[in-house]
Enzyme design. Structure first.
Site, PDB file in Angstrom:
ATOM      1  N   ALA A 102     -58.236  37.581   5.540  1.00 38.17           N
ATOM      2  CA  ALA A 102     -58.129  37.128   4.144  1.00 38.17           C
ATOM      3  C   ALA A 102     -58.073  38.317   3.184  1.00 38.17           C
ATOM      4  CB  ALA A 102     -59.296  36.214   3.791  1.00 38.17           C
TER       5      ALA A 102
ATOM      6  N   LEU B  18     -54.762  39.896   3.282  1.00 40.58           N
ATOM      7  CA  LEU B  18     -53.800  39.037   2.590  1.00 40.58           C
ATOM      8  C   LEU B  18     -53.877  39.257   1.086  1.00 40.58           C
ATOM      9  CD1 LEU B  18     -51.795  36.662   2.277  1.00 40.58           C
ATOM     10  CD2 LEU B  18     -53.797  35.143   2.352  1.00 40.58           C
ATOM     11  N   TYR B  19     -55.071  39.216   0.531  1.00 46.62           N
ATOM     12  CA  TYR B  19     -55.220  39.390  -0.925  1.00 46.62           C
ATOM     13  C   TYR B  19     -54.660  40.742  -1.371  1.00 46.62           C
ATOM     14  CZ  TYR B  19     -58.507  35.546  -0.143  1.00 46.62           C
ATOM     15  OH  TYR B  19     -59.084  34.371   0.242  1.00 46.62           O
ATOM     16  N   ARG B  20     -54.964  41.784  -0.611  1.00 46.25           N
ATOM     17  CA  ARG B  20     -54.449  43.115  -0.968  1.00 46.25           C
ATOM     18  C   ARG B  20     -52.928  43.155  -0.911  1.00 46.25           C
ATOM     19  NH1 ARG B  20     -59.006  46.661   2.151  1.00 46.25           N
ATOM     20  NH2 ARG B  20     -60.447  46.819   0.401  1.00 46.25           N
TER      21      ARG B  20
ATOM     22  N   PHE C 130     -53.968  42.000  -5.099  1.00 43.86           N
ATOM     23  CA  PHE C 130     -55.361  42.020  -5.551  1.00 43.86           C
ATOM     24  C   PHE C 130     -55.963  43.383  -5.247  1.00 43.86           C
ATOM     25  CE2 PHE C 130     -54.661  37.509  -5.447  1.00 43.86           C
ATOM     26  CZ  PHE C 130     -55.512  36.990  -6.406  1.00 43.86           C
TER      27      PHE C 130
END
Length: 182
Positions: A144, A147-149, A153
């Protein structure tokens, strides 16, 4: 084919048993926390500009939801205050002054790592009027977090512990709109 569908608070509340089952399968929380999580989710549906996206195949296999963050909301107040203490009021206002707070993003384990989470995030952020999107995630090298990076993010704070909690979180944010193709 996985279909994504936006739903409002009423349909989200009607699907809460399924949503909680997906949360449980993805996060494996202690069973004594589930009734509290159900109450939190139900309360979140009353927040301003609540948005939920369901991933369906044809049954619900994933979801994401969020809302416009503002003072008086528990997560918002705790995190914005901590960022103010760490980086100053200008940084806190930049990230939390006009933010879509993404409260939950979960996909059933058998459907993870297939792009569904990425699609959920893009869909929930698409067309939002806020300046930023913010979330919290475990402060560990998880799928997760990667994924955000990859979506854009960045860490605003790491090693963050919520009051009464023992786990370490990263608070992350990105500017809206999201970069195409991220």
């Amino acid at each position: 084919m996985i279909e994504l569908r936006r739903v409002g608070p009423d349909e989200f509340i009607a699907a809460l048993d399924t949503v909680l089952a997906i949360y449980t399968a993805a996060m494996r929380p202690p069973s004594d926390q589930l009734s509290g999580r159900l109450g939190i989710m139900r309360n979140h549906a009353t927040y301003p500009d609540f948005v939920c996206v369901l991933a369906e195949d044809p049954e619900i296999i994933g979801f994401a939801y969020g809302f416009h963050g503002m003072p008086g909301q528990w997560w918002h107040d705790i995190v914005a205050r901590s960022l103010t203490d760490q980086s100053g009021p200008l940084a806190a206002d930049e990230w939390f002054g006009d933010a879509l707070e993404i409260a939950e993003i979960h996909v059933l384990p058998g459907h993870q790592c297939k792009g569904i989470g990425r699609r959920l995030i893009h869909t929930i952020c698409d067309g939002r009027p806020e300046r930023t999107a913010v979330l919290s995630t475990h402060d560990a090298p998880t799928v997760a977090r990667r994924l955000y990076r990859s979506i854009g993010f960045t860490d605003l704070m790491t090693g963050f512990a919520f009051p009464g909690g023992r786990e370490s979180y990263a608070i992350a944010g990105t500017k809206l709109p999201l970069a195409p193709g991220s």
